[in-house]
Design a protein around this motif. Structure first.
Motif, short mmCIF file in Angstrom:
data_model
loop_
_atom_site.label_atom_id
_atom_site.label_comp_id
_atom_site.label_asym_id
_atom_site.label_seq_id
_atom_site.Cartn_x
_atom_site.Cartn_y
_atom_site.Cartn_z
N ILE A 171 0.77 -1.41 0.26
CA ILE A 171 0.18 0.16 -0.14
C ILE A 171 0.69 1.84 0.20
CG2 ILE A 171 -1.93 1.41 1.49
CD1 ILE A 171 -2.65 -1.34 2.20
N ILE A 172 1.64 1.22 0.87
CA ILE A 172 2.61 2.36 0.41
C ILE A 172 3.22 2.92 -0.50
CG2 ILE A 172 4.73 3.22 1.66
CD1 ILE A 172 4.43 1.82 4.51
N VAL A 173 3.84 2.10 -1.47
CA VAL A 173 4.98 1.48 -2.53
C VAL A 173 3.42 2.66 -3.95
CG1 VAL A 173 5.77 0.50 -4.01
CG2 VAL A 173 6.43 0.00 -1.46
N ASP A 174 2.46 1.71 -3.70
CA ASP A 174 1.22 1.66 -4.66
C ASP A 174 0.53 2.83 -4.63
OD1 ASP A 174 2.30 -0.97 -5.18
OD2 ASP A 174 0.48 -2.18 -5.55
N ILE B 265 0.62 4.73 -8.29
CA ILE B 265 -0.73 5.04 -9.16
C ILE B 265 -1.08 5.79 -8.72
CG2 ILE B 265 -2.66 3.34 -9.14
CD1 ILE B 265 -1.76 1.53 -8.11
N THR B 266 -1.75 6.78 -7.83
CA THR B 266 -2.56 8.58 -7.76
C THR B 266 -1.55 9.12 -9.03
OG1 THR B 266 -2.68 7.59 -5.42
CG2 THR B 266 -3.28 10.14 -6.17
N LEU B 267 -0.22 9.43 -8.82
CA LEU B 267 0.93 10.26 -9.80
C LEU B 267 -0.04 9.79 -11.03
CD1 LEU B 267 4.08 10.42 -7.84
CD2 LEU B 267 2.52 12.13 -8.38
N LEU B 268 0.63 8.48 -11.82
CA LEU B 268 0.00 7.84 -12.98
C LEU B 268 -1.46 8.19 -13.27
CD1 LEU B 268 1.66 3.87 -12.82
CD2 LEU B 268 2.19 6.40 -14.16
N ALA B 269 -2.36 8.45 -12.59
CA ALA B 269 -3.83 8.58 -12.15
C ALA B 269 -3.82 10.25 -12.81
CB ALA B 269 -4.01 8.26 -11.27
N LEU B 270 -2.96 11.14 -12.21
CA LEU B 270 -3.15 12.50 -11.98
C LEU B 270 -2.12 12.61 -13.66
CD1 LEU B 270 -1.75 13.56 -9.05
CD2 LEU B 270 -4.23 14.10 -10.11
N TYR B 271 -1.28 12.20 -13.89
CA TYR B 271 -0.07 12.31 -15.44
C TYR B 271 -1.36 11.74 -16.31
CZ TYR B 271 2.63 11.51 -18.46
OH TYR B 271 3.95 11.37 -20.33
N LYS B 272 -2.35 11.18 -16.56
CA LYS B 272 -2.80 10.49 -17.39
C LYS B 272 -4.31 11.35 -17.79
CE LYS B 272 -0.65 6.17 -17.61
NZ LYS B 272 -0.88 4.38 -17.66
N SER B 273 -4.01 11.89 -16.46
CA SER B 273 -6.17 12.91 -16.25
C SER B 273 -6.24 13.96 -18.07
CB SER B 273 -6.74 13.47 -15.14
OG SER B 273 -4.69 14.56 -14.80
N GLY C 270 -13.38 11.59 -11.56
CA GLY C 270 -13.60 9.82 -10.22
C GLY C 270 -13.01 9.17 -10.70
N SER C 271 -12.09 9.08 -11.91
CA SER C 271 -11.42 7.87 -12.21
C SER C 271 -9.89 8.14 -11.27
CB SER C 271 -10.83 8.19 -13.35
OG SER C 271 -10.47 9.56 -14.24
N VAL C 272 -9.55 9.46 -11.60
CA VAL C 272 -8.33 9.64 -10.00
C VAL C 272 -8.28 8.80 -8.89
CG1 VAL C 272 -6.39 11.41 -8.86
CG2 VAL C 272 -7.07 11.38 -11.65
N VAL C 273 -9.99 9.48 -8.24
CA VAL C 273 -9.95 9.02 -6.99
C VAL C 273 -10.04 7.54 -6.91
CG1 VAL C 273 -11.40 9.28 -4.98
CG2 VAL C 273 -11.23 11.06 -6.21
N ALA C 274 -10.74 6.84 -7.84
CA ALA C 274 -11.42 4.85 -8.52
C ALA C 274 -9.77 4.53 -8.14
CB ALA C 274 -11.40 5.01 -9.36
N SER C 275 -9.11 5.13 -8.65
CA SER C 275 -7.49 4.82 -8.44
C SER C 275 -6.84 5.19 -6.66
CB SER C 275 -6.41 5.85 -9.40
OG SER C 275 -7.02 5.72 -10.71
N PHE C 276 -6.56 5.91 -6.81
CA PHE C 276 -5.95 6.06 -5.91
C PHE C 276 -7.12 5.03 -4.63
CE2 PHE C 276 -7.41 7.47 -1.09
CZ PHE C 276 -5.98 8.10 -0.29
N ILE D 66 1.33 -3.54 -13.85
CA ILE D 66 0.03 -4.19 -14.79
C ILE D 66 -0.92 -2.63 -14.89
CG2 ILE D 66 -2.25 -5.32 -13.68
CD1 ILE D 66 0.09 -7.27 -12.38
N TYR D 67 -1.41 -1.99 -13.57
CA TYR D 67 -1.62 -1.11 -13.21
C TYR D 67 -1.27 -0.12 -14.42
CZ TYR D 67 -4.25 3.86 -12.44
OH TYR D 67 -4.74 5.24 -12.38
N ASP D 68 0.31 0.03 -14.70
CA ASP D 68 0.01 1.02 -15.96
C ASP D 68 0.08 0.65 -17.57
OD1 ASP D 68 1.61 3.41 -17.51
OD2 ASP D 68 2.93 2.29 -16.92
N GLU D 69 -0.34 -0.83 -17.38
CA GLU D 69 -0.14 -1.06 -19.30
C GLU D 69 -2.23 -0.82 -18.74
OE1 GLU D 69 1.14 -5.11 -20.24
OE2 GLU D 69 3.40 -3.73 -20.39
N TYR D 70 -2.67 -1.51 -18.13
CA TYR D 70 -4.22 -1.75 -18.15
C TYR D 70 -4.45 -0.74 -18.33
CZ TYR D 70 -8.77 -2.69 -17.03
OH TYR D 70 -10.70 -2.60 -17.34
N SER D 71 -4.29 0.90 -17.66
CA SER D 71 -4.26 1.96 -18.22
C SER D 71 -4.11 2.19 -19.05
CB SER D 71 -3.91 3.19 -17.25
OG SER D 71 -2.17 3.12 -16.66
#
Length: 597
Positions: free
Chosen positions: A193-196, A200-208, A252-258, A291-296
């Motif tokens: 949890i500490i790592v992901d 993952i939140t930064l990745l979601a913000l970057y792609k938003s 909402g997608s960013v929050v869902a990714s978080f 896995i998250y990066d490829e799926y997004s």
């Protein structure tokens, strides 16, 4: 309706449609605003009364079933009770808040959608239906929701807990946790949890921003050309609303990714515990980022690949490891769509109709009514069966479980004889893996039914065996009639009899799971009512519960053509061996594999 072609025709169609759309939207909003408080009040009061009224009974019975079950070991029971305590405390709060939000949403959006559906293709008296549709039907729907929740709390819950309490472990050994691995697994979950979570939140913000622009581009293109979701009138308000609220969808997608990062990282504890390896837990934590990066990237149609490494394997089983690192199915589907893009002028309404998840259930009730009326007329289903179903007696489920199992079995026979790839319904509709509804609940019983259909096809039962199996499935929950039925079973080897018994028990188990679905109980109550009326019509109310013996005599005389009467050995040792063989047949599926090979 085909979309217009050419810029001027498209612009004129859009301008002509705009006031029409605005008028319907305003009317729908007015209706929704008037009905929303009423529907919200009905669902909140009704659901809250059921939840709070049954909460003490649910709490006591849950603890009792967990303590008495033979499937869990002592330590696992203790951990389960601790977790259940948290869930029981949160259940009233979460469910009541959900009832308020769900009631408000249903009370507002249902009339809006019904207003647009009232002017769809093939509708008559559109002006009147615009004002009438979605009013009384929405109020009735709110009472239906309360009724279904009551059925879940009264019937489905206690049925599931009884299974937990009464069933024995499949291998004769209770499930237990290994304390030495729990601490390490917990620490790996926290580390995941500490790592992901931040990455993952930064990745979601970057792609938003890319998601925002790409979504707007697609929606505006559909709006101008009256394509996609804007093609059907009923979908227009929601598609138009999607343009205005698309930024909120991105947020909402960013929050869902978080939030998903919590579960994605925490799953490292499960990997560590299952594989008994801290190293594999670390491998999963690193691989989960890729896995998250490829799926997004696949979802947003961005270039494939990931900058994060994928360590392999984090599972000991090579098949699971390969499946975990393979490209998601969504990627392959997207590539196929790029090469062969579908026509965007297709009807959204037709697509929804094809994937209606209640298609099989609706057909099931139709078949139950048809077979049930015939069995009532022949005397197989008696007044006592109907009264037992009305009173909810456990153990006497000839109608609630046996009848739908009987109807499903006839569909399986029909599908096996026609060499169907799926399940062939009586109206010649074939439900296969390609056109099946994309619904999790549907998957729970559709896949096992396909396996059972193949098993029936391979076994190639004779007509006598099919008749006996049909009657066995129907009456297996009635000990008295089951005992007399065994004396009529066809002559067959013990192995064959075990196969027949296993199919009957397996189908009864699947049907019992289907019966726990909220709408099933309500529909069966209507079915039982129609059976009562059929009995009253036939016997004029002269038949009583004590008259079931005469009905049984009528059953034996009237169904000679449907169920053959053959001799059967009642030796108790043979019966015990048959049950043991059937249990092995059901658990391992070795007989099916043997025939396939």
């Amino acid at each position: 309706m085909e979309p217009p072609k050419g810029f001027l025709a498209t612009l004129w169609s859009f301008l002509r449609f705009l006031p029409y759309f605005v008028g319907l939207l305003i009317l729908g909003i007015v209706k929704g605003a008037l009905l929303c408080p009423v529907v919200c009040l009905i669902m909140t009061i009704g659901n809250s009364a059921i939840i709070l009224g049954l909460w003490p009974a649910h709490s006591v019975w849950t603890y009792y079933c967990v303590v008495r079950t033979k499937q869990l070991g002592p330590i696992l029971k203790l951990v389960t009770c601790i977790v259940i305590s948290v869930l029981l405390v949160l259940w009233p709060l979460v469910s009541i808040i959900g009832s308020i939000v769900g009631g408000a949403g249903y009370g507002f959006f249902a009339p809006v959608l019904a207003t647009f559906e009232a002017v769809g293709e093939g509708k008559t008296n559109e002006f009147i239906h615009c004002f009438v549709d979605g009013t009384w039907s929405t109020i009735k729907g709110s009472f239906t929701v309360v009724r279904d929740l009551k059925d879940v709390c009264f019937y489905s819950y206690f049925s599931v807990m009884d299974d937990l309490r009464l069933q024995v472990p499949p291998n004769g050994k209770a499930y237990e946790i290994r304390l030495l691995l729990v601490i390490g697994a917990f620490l790996l979950g926290v580390f995941g949890i500490i790592v992901d979570m931040p990455i993952i939140t930064l990745l979601a913000l970057y792609k938003s921003p890319y998601m925002l622009l790409k979504g707007w581009n697609r929606l505006f293109h559909d709006l101008i050309g009256r394509e996609g979701p804007f093609l059907e009138t009923a979908c227009v308000p929601f598609a138009g609303l999607a343009i205005l609220l698309w930024p909120l969808a991105v947020v909402g997608s960013v929050v869902a990714s978080f939030l998903s990062s919590l579960f994605l990282g925490g799953y490292a504890s499960i990997v560590t515990y299952q594989e008994s390896s801290i190293r594999m837990g670390f491998s999963y934590v690193v691989s989960s980022l890729a896995i998250y990066d490829e799926y997004s990237n696949d979802v947003l149609d961005m270039p494939e690949g990931s900058c994060f490494p994928r360590l392999r394997p984090y599972r000991k089983q090579e098949m699971l490891g390969a499946a975990s690192f393979s490209r998601p199915s969504s990627f392959r589907q997207n590539q196929e769509l790029k090469n062969n893009p579908p026509s965007r002028t297709g009807s959204v309404k037709s697509a929804i109709s094809e994937l209606k998840s209640f298609k099989l259930l609706e057909q099931l009730f139709t078949e139950c009514k048809r077979y049930g009326e015939a069995l009532v007329s022949e005397g197989v289903i008696t007044r006592k069966d109907i009264e037992d179903c009305k009173s909810g007696k456990s153990g006497r489920t000839v109608i609630s479980i046996g009848l739908p199992a009987y109807a499903i079995l006839q569909a399986l026979f029909r599908s096996a004889k026609a060499n169907s790839d799926g399940i062939l319904l009586s109206d010649n509709t074939e439900i296969t893996t390609s056109n099946r509804p994309k619904d999790k609940f549907f998957d729970y019983f559709f896949d096992p039914l396909l396996i059972m259909k193949e098993q029936i096809r391979i076994e190639n039962f004779t007509d006598e065996e099919e008749e006996y199996l049909s009657k066995l499935v129907l009456l297996i929950s009635d000990p008295e009639r089951l005992k007399s039925l065994q004396a009529e079973s066809p002559q067959a080897s013990e192995r064959r009899q075990a196969e027949i018994n296993a199919v009957a028990r397996r189908l009864q188990g699947i049907t019992k799971s289907i019966s726990r679905y909220p709408t099933m109980k309500r529909r069966f109550d209507e079915l039982v009512k129609s059976f009562s009326q059929e009995l009253e019509r036939k016997f004029g109310g002269s038949q009583s519960t004590n008259g079931s013996q005469s009905t049984n005599r009528r059953m034996r005389s009237g169904l000679g053509r449907m169920f053959s009467q053959k001799s059967f050995s009642n030796n108790r040792e043979n019966t015990q061996e048959i049950d043991e063989e059937a249990a092995r047949f059901t658990d391992s599926g070795s007989i099916v594999i043997e025939h396939v090979q």
